[in-house]
Design a protein around this motif. Sequence first.
Motif, PDB file in Angstrom:
ATOM      1  N   GLN A  20       0.746  -1.089  -0.120  1.00  0.00           N
ATOM      2  CA  GLN A  20       0.017   0.180   0.160  1.00  0.00           C
ATOM      3  C   GLN A  20       0.818   1.359  -0.059  1.00  0.00           C
ATOM      4  OE1 GLN A  20      -3.215   0.288  -0.484  1.00  0.00           O
ATOM      5  NE2 GLN A  20      -2.903   2.712  -0.218  1.00  0.00           N
ATOM      6  N   THR A  21       2.001   1.458   0.884  1.00  0.00           N
ATOM      7  CA  THR A  21       2.843   2.440   0.936  1.00  0.00           C
ATOM      8  C   THR A  21       3.538   2.483  -0.395  1.00  0.00           C
ATOM      9  OG1 THR A  21       3.142   2.056   3.317  1.00  0.00           O
ATOM     10  CG2 THR A  21       4.818   3.441   2.081  1.00  0.00           C
ATOM     11  N   GLN A  22       3.863   1.727  -1.077  1.00  0.00           N
ATOM     12  CA  GLN A  22       4.519   1.673  -2.249  1.00  0.00           C
ATOM     13  C   GLN A  22       3.490   2.362  -3.556  1.00  0.00           C
ATOM     14  OE1 GLN A  22       7.912   1.287  -3.166  1.00  0.00           O
ATOM     15  NE2 GLN A  22       7.258   2.284  -4.944  1.00  0.00           N
ATOM     16  N   THR A  23       2.522   1.503  -3.439  1.00  0.00           N
ATOM     17  CA  THR A  23       1.337   2.187  -4.340  1.00  0.00           C
ATOM     18  C   THR A  23       1.148   3.700  -4.058  1.00  0.00           C
ATOM     19  OG1 THR A  23       0.467   0.101  -4.448  1.00  0.00           O
ATOM     20  CG2 THR A  23      -1.100   1.861  -5.140  1.00  0.00           C
ATOM     21  N   THR A  24       1.135   4.055  -3.169  1.00  0.00           N
ATOM     22  CA  THR A  24       0.552   5.314  -2.614  1.00  0.00           C
ATOM     23  C   THR A  24       2.102   6.366  -3.029  1.00  0.00           C
ATOM     24  OG1 THR A  24      -0.504   4.901  -0.594  1.00  0.00           O
ATOM     25  CG2 THR A  24       0.248   7.185  -0.742  1.00  0.00           C
ATOM     26  N   GLN A  25       3.178   5.979  -2.716  1.00  0.00           N
ATOM     27  CA  GLN A  25       4.333   6.626  -3.364  1.00  0.00           C
ATOM     28  C   GLN A  25       4.667   6.966  -4.591  1.00  0.00           C
ATOM     29  OE1 GLN A  25       7.595   4.499  -1.389  1.00  0.00           O
ATOM     30  NE2 GLN A  25       7.642   5.430   0.701  1.00  0.00           N
ATOM     31  N   ASP A  26       4.030   5.468  -5.281  1.00  0.00           N
ATOM     32  CA  ASP A  26       3.975   5.648  -6.816  1.00  0.00           C
ATOM     33  C   ASP A  26       2.990   6.674  -7.542  1.00  0.00           C
ATOM     34  OD1 ASP A  26       6.215   3.765  -6.967  1.00  0.00           O
ATOM     35  OD2 ASP A  26       5.068   2.201  -7.667  1.00  0.00           O
ATOM     36  N   ARG A  27       1.969   6.562  -6.832  1.00  0.00           N
ATOM     37  CA  ARG A  27       0.760   7.499  -7.433  1.00  0.00           C
ATOM     38  C   ARG A  27       1.324   8.913  -7.027  1.00  0.00           C
ATOM     39  NH1 ARG A  27      -4.635   4.318  -4.978  1.00  0.00           N
ATOM     40  NH2 ARG A  27      -4.833   2.874  -6.644  1.00  0.00           N
TER      41      ARG A  27
END
Length: 164
Positions: free
Chosen positions: A20-27
């Motif tokens: 989730q953190t990686q997805t948020t960082q990517d977004r």
Amino acid sequence: MKSPLACLALALLALGQVKQTQTTQDRNLIVGAWTLCSYELRLKPSGTITTPFGPHPVGRILYEANGQMSAQLMRPEMTAFASDDPLRATDEEAALAWRNYIGYWGTYTINAGAGIITHHIEGAWLTNWVGQNQTRAFQLSGDSLSLDSDSAAWHAHLTWKRIR
């Protein structure tokens, strides 16, 4: 002492949080509004480059932090319809407007490491796109975002500038 099941549950929860953190960082890399700077198609197999909406196309693409997106592109300086009522547009007016506009919305996922954005299309001016996942290679440089996609007939290259 924690049970093996509790440790497994904590590990899975932690993995989900990392994802989730990686997805948020990517977004967060692309969240915001972007204005269209260029839109080119390289026709296959000839390699001929065309600008379907002319040398100065207009458009917006919006990427929201919650994973929603919308894209609208068109040829600038289109001739107005004879009537303000869209239901009274002539067949010629409607065809010209349709051929000089692209619009769709849905959700998106991003894999920054791979340089890929996938648009999960929920609604579109071209109904064939509804339900499709369309992958775009992307490059981000400061406030410039390049998106590239391919079909059997062409390679599209679009350049966007972040709206501040």
